[in-house]
Design a protein around this motif. Structure first.
Motif, mmCIF file in Angstrom:
data_model
loop_
_atom_site.group_PDB
_atom_site.id
_atom_site.type_symbol
_atom_site.label_atom_id
_atom_site.label_comp_id
_atom_site.label_asym_id
_atom_site.label_seq_id
_atom_site.Cartn_x
_atom_site.Cartn_y
_atom_site.Cartn_z
ATOM 1 N N SER A 191 -16.878 5.550 1.200
ATOM 2 C CA SER A 191 -17.165 4.733 2.380
ATOM 3 C C SER A 191 -16.983 5.577 3.632
ATOM 4 C CB SER A 191 -16.222 3.525 2.438
ATOM 5 O OG SER A 191 -14.885 3.923 2.652
ATOM 6 N N ARG A 192 -17.485 5.032 4.741
ATOM 7 C CA ARG A 192 -17.364 5.719 6.024
ATOM 8 C C ARG A 192 -15.899 5.789 6.447
ATOM 9 N NH1 ARG A 192 -16.049 2.070 9.795
ATOM 10 N NH2 ARG A 192 -16.438 -0.137 9.348
ATOM 11 N N ASP A 193 -15.603 6.727 7.321
ATOM 12 C CA ASP A 193 -14.274 6.798 7.907
ATOM 13 C C ASP A 193 -14.115 5.713 8.966
ATOM 14 O OD1 ASP A 193 -13.315 8.920 6.412
ATOM 15 O OD2 ASP A 193 -14.098 10.427 7.797
ATOM 16 N N TYR A 194 -12.904 5.286 9.177
ATOM 17 C CA TYR A 194 -12.593 4.333 10.241
ATOM 18 C C TYR A 194 -11.132 4.553 10.631
ATOM 19 C CZ TYR A 194 -10.768 1.776 6.182
ATOM 20 O OH TYR A 194 -10.107 1.426 5.025
ATOM 21 N N PRO A 195 -10.732 4.146 11.819
ATOM 22 C CA PRO A 195 -9.347 4.366 12.256
ATOM 23 C C PRO A 195 -8.354 3.729 11.291
ATOM 24 C CG PRO A 195 -10.714 3.720 14.116
ATOM 25 C CD PRO A 195 -11.556 3.530 12.881
ATOM 26 N N GLY A 196 -7.402 4.521 10.820
ATOM 27 C CA GLY A 196 -6.379 4.002 9.921
ATOM 28 C C GLY A 196 -6.730 4.085 8.448
ATOM 29 N N LYS A 197 -7.913 4.625 8.117
ATOM 30 C CA LYS A 197 -8.291 4.721 6.715
ATOM 31 C C LYS A 197 -7.354 5.672 5.974
ATOM 32 C CE LYS A 197 -12.067 5.966 3.573
ATOM 33 N NZ LYS A 197 -13.455 6.446 3.448
ATOM 34 N N VAL A 198 -6.882 5.227 4.806
ATOM 35 C CA VAL A 198 -6.003 6.033 3.960
ATOM 36 C C VAL A 198 -6.620 6.102 2.569
ATOM 37 C CG1 VAL A 198 -3.738 6.164 2.859
ATOM 38 C CG2 VAL A 198 -3.914 5.461 5.259
ATOM 39 N N SER A 204 0.856 -1.182 0.000
ATOM 40 C CA SER A 204 0.000 0.000 0.000
ATOM 41 C C SER A 204 0.891 1.229 0.000
ATOM 42 C CB SER A 204 -0.937 0.029 1.208
ATOM 43 O OG SER A 204 -1.769 1.174 1.153
ATOM 44 N N PRO A 205 1.353 1.642 -1.176
ATOM 45 C CA PRO A 205 2.230 2.813 -1.236
ATOM 46 C C PRO A 205 1.650 4.030 -0.534
ATOM 47 C CG PRO A 205 2.171 1.707 -3.362
ATOM 48 C CD PRO A 205 1.125 1.050 -2.511
ATOM 49 N N HIS A 206 0.349 4.258 -0.689
ATOM 50 C CA HIS A 206 -0.273 5.438 -0.102
ATOM 51 C C HIS A 206 -0.201 5.417 1.424
ATOM 52 C CE1 HIS A 206 -2.221 4.730 -4.041
ATOM 53 N NE2 HIS A 206 -2.149 6.041 -4.163
ATOM 54 N N VAL A 245 1.518 -8.960 -8.207
ATOM 55 C CA VAL A 245 1.712 -7.988 -7.135
ATOM 56 C C VAL A 245 0.334 -7.583 -6.611
ATOM 57 C CG1 VAL A 245 2.600 -5.712 -6.501
ATOM 58 C CG2 VAL A 245 3.847 -7.126 -8.164
ATOM 59 N N ASN A 246 0.124 -7.765 -5.303
ATOM 60 C CA ASN A 246 -1.145 -7.388 -4.694
ATOM 61 C C ASN A 246 -1.021 -5.993 -4.087
ATOM 62 O OD1 ASN A 246 -3.127 -7.144 -2.330
ATOM 63 N ND2 ASN A 246 -3.851 -9.011 -3.317
ATOM 64 N N LEU A 247 -1.994 -5.129 -4.423
ATOM 65 C CA LEU A 247 -1.997 -3.736 -3.970
ATOM 66 C C LEU A 247 -3.274 -3.438 -3.186
ATOM 67 C CD1 LEU A 247 -0.816 -2.217 -7.346
ATOM 68 C CD2 LEU A 247 0.509 -2.095 -5.230
ATOM 69 N N HIS A 248 -3.111 -2.848 -2.026
ATOM 70 C CA HIS A 248 -4.271 -2.466 -1.222
ATOM 71 C C HIS A 248 -4.998 -1.289 -1.871
ATOM 72 C CE1 HIS A 248 -6.722 -1.423 2.249
ATOM 73 N NE2 HIS A 248 -6.377 -0.166 2.020
ATOM 74 N N VAL A 249 -6.321 -1.380 -1.927
ATOM 75 C CA VAL A 249 -7.151 -0.283 -2.444
ATOM 76 C C VAL A 249 -8.287 -0.040 -1.452
ATOM 77 C CG1 VAL A 249 -8.455 0.617 -4.391
ATOM 78 C CG2 VAL A 249 -6.660 -1.071 -4.793
ATOM 79 N N THR A 250 -8.474 1.208 -1.093
ATOM 80 C CA THR A 250 -9.547 1.599 -0.182
ATOM 81 C C THR A 250 -10.773 2.005 -0.979
ATOM 82 O OG1 THR A 250 -7.939 2.412 1.444
ATOM 83 C CG2 THR A 250 -10.191 3.226 1.640
ATOM 84 N N GLU A 251 -11.937 1.521 -0.557
ATOM 85 C CA GLU A 251 -13.191 1.959 -1.163
ATOM 86 C C GLU A 251 -13.322 3.472 -0.982
ATOM 87 O OE1 GLU A 251 -16.608 3.101 -2.536
ATOM 88 O OE2 GLU A 251 -15.963 1.044 -2.943
ATOM 89 N N PRO A 252 -13.420 4.231 -2.085
ATOM 90 C CA PRO A 252 -13.401 5.692 -1.963
ATOM 91 C C PRO A 252 -14.689 6.309 -1.444
ATOM 92 C CG PRO A 252 -13.631 5.049 -4.259
ATOM 93 C CD PRO A 252 -13.405 3.785 -3.488
#
Length: 312
Positions: A165-172, A129-131, A156-163
């Motif tokens: 969505s609700r906030d949660y601790p650690g959301k990037v 998760s580069p971000h 290569v597996n890359l983490h992607v956050t649902e854009p």
């Protein structure tokens, strides 16, 4: 059935996750992995290899692919990679594993670590998760990692956050256009975007609709997007983010050939139904409630993983 998204940790992390994170300089991992829900229930467990194997048996999973983490420190990547090499050596018929890397070590050390991982039986890179760790997507070290993986045919597996969505601790935030650019820059490297890729094909490449409108209203970039041939999407954490209709909606857009079953074990996907992580319940969602055909289920649960990881 092959589970393409599983996390395990060495015994010293399992014994004291929060304490280890404080000592090891991994605050972001601690925020995501050791927090509790409002009910007091842990967000995830910290199982042993033997507990994973039992969970796999209960779910009918033939093989799990262990993913590393987007560690902030290179020494923690090395710790995870050596633990995973031991897991693969002990259970070659049930377990495969991807390597962790961190740019903090510098390019030569990162590529050396990949060489070590390949020599010791690992077969991919990620979850990155580069971000999340301040690693620019245009960084030459990341480019070198993706190029090396492409040379070897490694996914290569890359983490992607649902854009949307609700906030949660650690959301990037992970801008979807960044992944489209990475895929275009590295066409020979299979990129697996975790968590349905934040619905990237639906938000960037679908017909304008309520989802796309919400994404743009939230600040997302509306760009022209044709799905690159090297992009795949795993289903990790799906029940925490989406309803069962995501299976049909996504497959209708990209085809079953681009989707990989991944549970995100030991994340608890059904906290209202169980206090423990449960791969079997999620496998049942795919088999019984996804609305997909038997052929599509087979492609998603097994065939795509076998193709990407050739030797399985």
């Amino acid at each position: 059935m092959i589970d393409m998204h599983v996390h395990l940790y060495p015994p010293e992390i399992n014994a004291d996750p929060a304490g280890w994170a404080a000592r090891a300089g991994e605050p972001h991992w601690a925020t995501l992995s050791t927090r509790r829900r409002k009910s007091g229930q842990p967000v995830q467990g910290f199982p042993s290899v033997e507990e994973l194997l039992r969970a796999m048996d209960e779910a009918g999973v033939e093989r799990s692919v262990l993913l590393g983490w987007y560690w902030e420190r290179a020494e923690n990547c090395r710790l995870q990679n050596r633990f995973y090499a031991d897991c693969v050596y002990a259970h070659p018929d049930r377990i495969s594993a991807f390597a962790s890397v961190s740019p903090s070590a510098g390019e030569d050390a990162v590529l050396h670590e990949l060489d070590w991982a390949r020599e010791h039986g690992l077969c991919g890179v990620g979850e990155l998760s580069p971000h999340s760790i301040g690693w620019a997507c245009e960084d030459p070290i990341l480019a070198a990692v993706l190029a090396r993986a492409g040379d070897w045919g490694w996914p290569v597996n890359l983490h992607v956050t649902e854009p949307v969505s609700r906030d949660y601790p650690g959301k990037v935030e992970t801008p979807l256009a960044d992944f489209a650019q990475l895929a275009a820059a590295h066409p020979h490297t299979p990129l697996i975007l975790a968590h349905w890729g934040g619905r990237l094909p639906l938000l960037l490449g679908g017909a304008a609709g309520a989802d796309t409108a919400a994404y743009v209203e939230d600040g997302g970039a509306a760009v022209d997007f044709a799905l690159p041939q090297n992009l795949y999407f795993d289903t990790a954490a799906s029940p925490l983010i989406y309803g069962p209709d995501i299976w049909q909606k996504f497959v209708a857009r990209v085809g079953a050939e681009r989707v990989l079953f991944g549970s995100d074990y030991p994340l608890n996907l059904y906290p209202a139904l169980s206090a423990e992580p449960d791969i079997a319940r999620f496998a049942a969602e795919l088999r019984e409630r996804s609305g997909l055909t038997a052929e599509e289920i087979c492609v998603i649960s097994t065939d795509n993983a076998r193709r990407l990881l050739g030797r399985l």
